[in-house]
Design an enzyme around this catalytic site. Structure first.
Site, short mmCIF file in Angstrom:
data_model
loop_
_atom_site.label_atom_id
_atom_site.label_comp_id
_atom_site.label_asym_id
_atom_site.label_seq_id
_atom_site.Cartn_x
_atom_site.Cartn_y
_atom_site.Cartn_z
N SER A 73 -58.11 24.14 53.39
CA SER A 73 -59.10 23.14 52.52
C SER A 73 -58.51 23.20 51.15
CB SER A 73 -60.42 23.94 52.51
OG SER A 73 -61.49 22.97 51.99
N HIS A 179 -65.92 19.31 55.13
CA HIS A 179 -65.26 18.88 56.13
C HIS A 179 -66.06 18.17 57.17
CE1 HIS A 179 -61.78 20.28 54.10
NE2 HIS A 179 -62.07 21.53 53.98
#
Length: 288
Positions: A73, A179
């Site tokens: 991430s 996400h």
């Protein structure tokens, strides 16, 4: 998170440069922010990214030079900085905008994430098929996948996954559904910040969360990182690509050891260690 790091003069100077570029008090976040403040993604992201960059600097000073990189991430931004694609002040400025955009896209308490244990990816995808408020968000290992969505969506998803045979569905202490398609407005806003940076091709392979394969050229990075925000993190694929290219030693640079713990499943037989503090960097029993 970073009191010991900032005792290093070179790290302290870099922190000041990043703070000035991003318009935030990064030193305060790293030294005085409490757990509740750091739970907010707009604060956690620059703190985590800078910590990774600073620890990489200390590793290099020891003569430990990465031959490839990957980050989970927001960690992907630190990996790109480590590969020379972007300067630390530039990337922290982009990460600050990313965090703010993500916070604005999903007000606290409206969305979240949960870890699914004991079901493989295909079973999870089948269980969540047809849902438009919960999705797979992190493919961490074959047996640990994170889902994300609205609070209502996660309740329904949890019921479906338990019926499908999940051992546990564990709510995570995060402030939004990262996400997933819910991040589309944030991704568009982030793209504007990414386009203001002159990205360079990585000097070493950097695995993209979006594909699990290496970034190709600097001109593609804004698109890939925009899509990363609204798409699942394919962490297992990233590690598989690193193993495929011959990597046999993995060093996690960050305040925790979550990724190191995953390596027993993702890369059995390879050395995986965490270097979360300056002392840990010095104690690493790895030859340069």
């Amino acid at each position: 998170m970073g009191i010991e790091l900032l005792e290093d003069p070179q790290v302290a100077v870099l922190c000041a440069e990043c703070s000035h570029a991003a318009g935030i008090d990064l030193r305060r976040l790293l030294t005085f922010a409490d757990e509740d403040e750091l739970r907010l993604t707009q604060n956690a992201q620059p703190a985590l990214c800078f910590t990774g960059i600073a620890l990489t600097l200390l590793l290099r000073r020891r003569g430990i030079e990465p031959v490839a990189a990957a980050g989970h991430s927001v960690g992907e931004y630190a990996a790109l900085a480590a590969a020379g694609s972007v300067s630390a002040p530039q990337v922290i400025r982009a990460v600050v905008e990313r965090g703010k955009a993500m916070a604005d896209a999903a007000p606290a308490g409206t969305t979240s994430m949960a870890a699914v244990l004991g079901l493989d990816a295909q079973a999870i995808e089948v269980a969540l098929a047809g849902m438009n408020d919960a999705w797979p968000a992190n493919y961490n290992t074959p047996t640990q996948i994170v889902i994300a969505g609205t609070m209502t969506g996660l309740e329904v998803a949890t019921q479906r996954l338990q019926l499908a045979g999940a051992k546990r569905v564990v709510p995570l202490n995060v402030s939004a559904a990262f996400h997933t398609p819910l991040m589309a407005p944030a991704a568009e806003r982030l793209r504007a910040a990414l386009d203001r940076i002159e990205w360079r091709a990585p000097r070493i392979p950097v695995m993209a969360n979006l594909t699990g394969r290496p970034h190709q050229g600097g001109d593609r990075i804004p698109h890939v990182m925009e899509m990363q925000l609204r798409s699942p993190v394919r962490w297992a694929a990233c590690v598989a690509s690193l193993v495929e290219m011959g990597c046999d030693t993995f060093i996690e640079v960050g305040p925790k050891r979550a990724l190191t713990g995953m390596m027993r499943e993702l890369a059995p037989g390879r050395l995986a260690v965490a270097a979360g503090t300056p002392a840990a960097v010095q104690e690493l029993a790895i030859s340069a």
